[in-house]
Write an enzyme that holds these catalytic residues in place. Structure first.
Site, PDB file in Angstrom:
ATOM      1  N   ASP A  22       6.193 -24.103   4.447  1.00  0.00           N
ATOM      2  CA  ASP A  22       7.383 -24.897   3.160  1.00  0.00           C
ATOM      3  C   ASP A  22       7.911 -26.795   4.619  1.00  0.00           C
ATOM      4  O   ASP A  22       7.900 -26.481   5.740  1.00  0.00           O
ATOM      5  CB  ASP A  22       8.871 -24.039   3.102  1.00  0.00           C
ATOM      6  CG  ASP A  22       8.582 -22.790   2.230  1.00  0.00           C
ATOM      7  OD1 ASP A  22       7.253 -22.748   1.801  1.00  0.00           O
ATOM      8  OD2 ASP A  22      10.127 -22.480   2.431  1.00  0.00           O
ATOM      9  N   GLU A 198      13.583 -20.470  -4.759  1.00  0.00           N
ATOM     10  CA  GLU A 198      13.395 -20.729  -3.396  1.00  0.00           C
ATOM     11  C   GLU A 198      14.133 -21.958  -3.428  1.00  0.00           C
ATOM     12  O   GLU A 198      14.028 -22.455  -4.617  1.00  0.00           O
ATOM     13  CB  GLU A 198      12.230 -20.045  -2.665  1.00  0.00           C
ATOM     14  CG  GLU A 198      12.161 -18.800  -2.971  1.00  0.00           C
ATOM     15  CD  GLU A 198      10.599 -18.667  -1.750  1.00  0.00           C
ATOM     16  OE1 GLU A 198      11.121 -17.985  -0.747  1.00  0.00           O
ATOM     17  OE2 GLU A 198       9.797 -19.110  -2.358  1.00  0.00           O
TER      18      GLU A 198
END
Length: 466
Positions: A22, A198
Site C-alpha cells: 500500500d 481496508e
C-alpha cells in the site's frame, strides 16, 4: 530465480529490492517541489512481512528516487498503513510545520492488536521520531487500521477516517491536536461487504461541494480485491452517501489508493494505488523487487445518468514522448516497444467489436483491449499475456460499461514493462492490469471484429523514454 530487469517498470514506482504494497503518507512539499511517497515495505525480503514505511520522492510523479527506510518496525510493533499531514500551526506539540505521520501500529505478538500511532519529522520527512505517547487511539481490537487524517477547514479540527475491517465500517474521529480523538460517526456496512474493508480515503471536490469516500475490500470486486467508492457530503461529523457503491477501477490491479496531501488550492486531487492483487501478489515473477505503484491519476467528479461518478486521468507523459507513429485503420505496428502511450480514436460505424492488442509477440502472446460496440463495454484480457502467476485469478475479461462505446470514442492506454492501464477519453473508464510478457513481445495491433465497417480508426503511438 534470476533477476528480471525486463519487468522493472520505467515510469511506475517500484522499490529497488524487496516487497512493497500500500502507498502511505502521500504529500506534496511546496517548498521543495517534491512529491513524497511512503509505502508499505519489507526491508528484509520479497514477500509480505516486517512492515515498515519505505520512502521515495519525485519532482514530476514519473521519476522516483528511493530514500532510506523512513519509519521501521521495532520490537513492539510493525508499521502498517496510514497517512501524513503537515501541522502548520503545531497543534500536536511537535513544532510548527512538523510533518506528522498517523499510522496503524500492529503489535508483534501472536494475538496481534492494532491501534493508531504517530511519528513526526522536523526535516521534511527525512528522519522520523515515534511519539512517546503512542498509541493515540486504541480500542483494544485485533483489526482496527489504516487512518486517513486531514484538516477540515469548516470545523477547524483534524478528522480521521479509520476502518473497522471485520465490521465493514469506517469510523470518523475528530481532534484538535492529533493526539486526543473523539468518535463522531460511522459509515457502513453497505456496498460490497463480502470481505474485510481496508485503506479508507475521503477526498473533497469543492467545485461540486461533494466528497468521495473510498474503501478497499479483499473480495467481492469483479476481479477479486478492489476499491469501492461513494460520492456524497461530509460535514465534519459524518459522511452521507448520495450514490450506490461503484468500483474505482474494474481491472485486477488497483488497490489501496491514497490521495496526496499538500496540493495547491484549486488543483485537482491526485492519487495512486498499489498495482497488484492479493490473490497472486507473492507469486509475481520479479526479482529482486516485488510490487509496483499505479501511475498517479488526477481526479474529478461528473454527473452522469447513473449519478455522480469519478473521472480519472493519468498524469501527463508528454515530456517523455518520442516520435509519434500513426496507424489508420486495422494493422500491426511492429517493434513498437515496451513502454508506450497510445491514443485510439475510433468511430465504429457498424462494427460489432474492435480490439487493440499490445505487447504482441511470438506464439500469439498479447494483452487485448476490446470494445463491444453492441453491449457498450470496454474490456481487457491478459490470458495470453505471458507468464501467469495464478491461472484462477489471472484469466478472463475485466469489463466496464461505457455508454459511449456505440459511437465515436477515444481511449488512452499507458503500457509499461509489466502493466497496462486503460482510460476512456473522459476518464470514466479505468482498467489496470499487471502483465509479464516475453522480451520479444513488443508489437501493437488494431483489429476489427465482425462484418460491419468502421467509419474511422486512428491510432497514435508514442514510445516513452524515462
Amino acid at each position: 530465480m534470476n533477476a528480471t530487469p525486463g519487468f522493472r517498470p520505467a515510469i511506475h514506482f517500484a522499490a529497488q529490492k524487496n516487497w512493497i504494497n500500500d502507498p502511505n503518507g502521500l504529500v506534496f512539499d511546496a517548498a521543495t517541489g517534491l512529491y513524497h511517497l511512503f509505502f508499505q515495505h519489507n526491508p528484509f525480503g520479497d514477500v509480505w512481512g516486517h512492515m515498515s514505511w519505505g520512502h521515495a520522492t519525485s519532482p514530476d510523479l514519473l521519476h522516483w528516487t528511493e530514500l532510506p527506510i523512513a519509519i521501521p518496525e521495532d520490537e513492539r510493533a510493525s508499521i502498517y498503513s496510514g497517512s501524513l499531514v503537515i501541522d502548520h500551526a503545531g497543534t500536536a506539540g511537535f513544532g510548527a510545520g512538523a510533518w506528522v505521520a498517523c499510522y496503524t501500529g500492529c503489535l508483534r505478538r501472536p494475538e496481534g492488536g492494532q491501534a493508531q500511532e504517530l511519528a513526526f519529522s522536523l526535516d521534511r520527512g527525512l528522519t522520523w521520531t515515534k511519539y512517546a505517547g503512542n498509541p493515540v487511539l486504541d480500542l483494544g481490537l485485533k483489526e482496527f487500521r489504516d487512518p486517513k487524517v486531514f484538516w477540515h477547514e469548516a470545523t477547524g479540527r483534524w478528522i480521521m477516517g479509520v476502518v473497522l475491517p471485520e465490521e465493514r465500517r469506517v469510523a470518523f474521529y475528530a481532534s484538535a491536536n492529533l493526539r486526543d480523538w473523539a468518535l463522531r460517526s460511522h459509515f457502513g456496512p453497505t456496498g460490497c461487504t463480502s470481505a474485510i474493508w481496508e485503506c479508507p480515503d475521503l477526498i473533497h471536490f469543492p467545485d461540486q461541494d461533494r466528497w468521495l469516500l473510498k474503501v478497499d475490500t479483499f473480495e467481492g470486486h469483479p476481479a477479486g480485491s478492489g476499491a469501492q467508492c461513494w460520492v456524497g457530503r461530509f460535514d465534519g461529523e459524518g459522511f452521507k452517501a448520495e450514490t450506490e457503491a461503484f468500483w474505482a477501477d474494474q481491472g485486477s490491479d488497483f488497490y489501496a489508493a491514497l490521495s496526496f496531501a499538500g496540493l495547491a488550492e484549486g488543483r485537482a486531487p491526485v492519487w495512486l494505488a498499489w498495482m497488484n492483487q492479493h490473490a497472486y501478489a507473492k507469486y509475481t515473477p520479479t526479482l529482486p523487487w516485488r510490487g509496483a505503484m499505479s501511475l498517479p491519476r488526477e481526479l474529478a467528479l461528473a454527473q452522469t445518468a447513473e449519478g455522480w461518478r469519478l473521472l480519472q486521468s493519468p498524469v501527463s507523459t508528454e515530456a517523455l514522448r518520442g516520435t509519434a507513429r500513426h496507424l489508420a485503420g486495422a494493422g500491426l505496428v511492429d517493434a513498437a516497444g515496451d513502454v508506450l502511450e497510445l491514443h485510439w480514436e475510433l468511430d465504429p460505424g457498424k462494427a460489432e467489436a474492435s480490439t487493440l492488442d499490445v505487447r504482441c509477440g511470438p506464439g500469439g502472446e498479447s494483452t487485448q483491449i476490446g470494445i463491444d460496440h453492441r453491449r457498450g463495454l470496454v474490456w481487457i484480457d491478459r490470458s495470453r499475456s505471458g507468464h501467469i502467476p495464478s491461472a484462477a485469478a489471472w484469466q478472463g475479461r475485466r469489463e466496464q460499461a461505457w455508454a459511449g462505446a456505440s459511437g465515436p470514442l477515444a481511449l488512452r492506454v499507458i503500457v509499461d514493462r509489466c502493466s497496462v492501464e486503460v482510460f476512456s477519453g473522459d476518464g470514466r473508464v479505468a482498467l489496470t492490469e499487471v502483465i509479464y510478457p516475453g522480451p520479444a513481445s513488443d508489437g501493437v495491433a488494431v483489429l476489427k471484429q465482425g462484418s460491419g465497417d468502421w467509419l474511422r480508426s486512428v491510432l497514435t503511438l508514442w514510445p516513452l523514454d524515462a
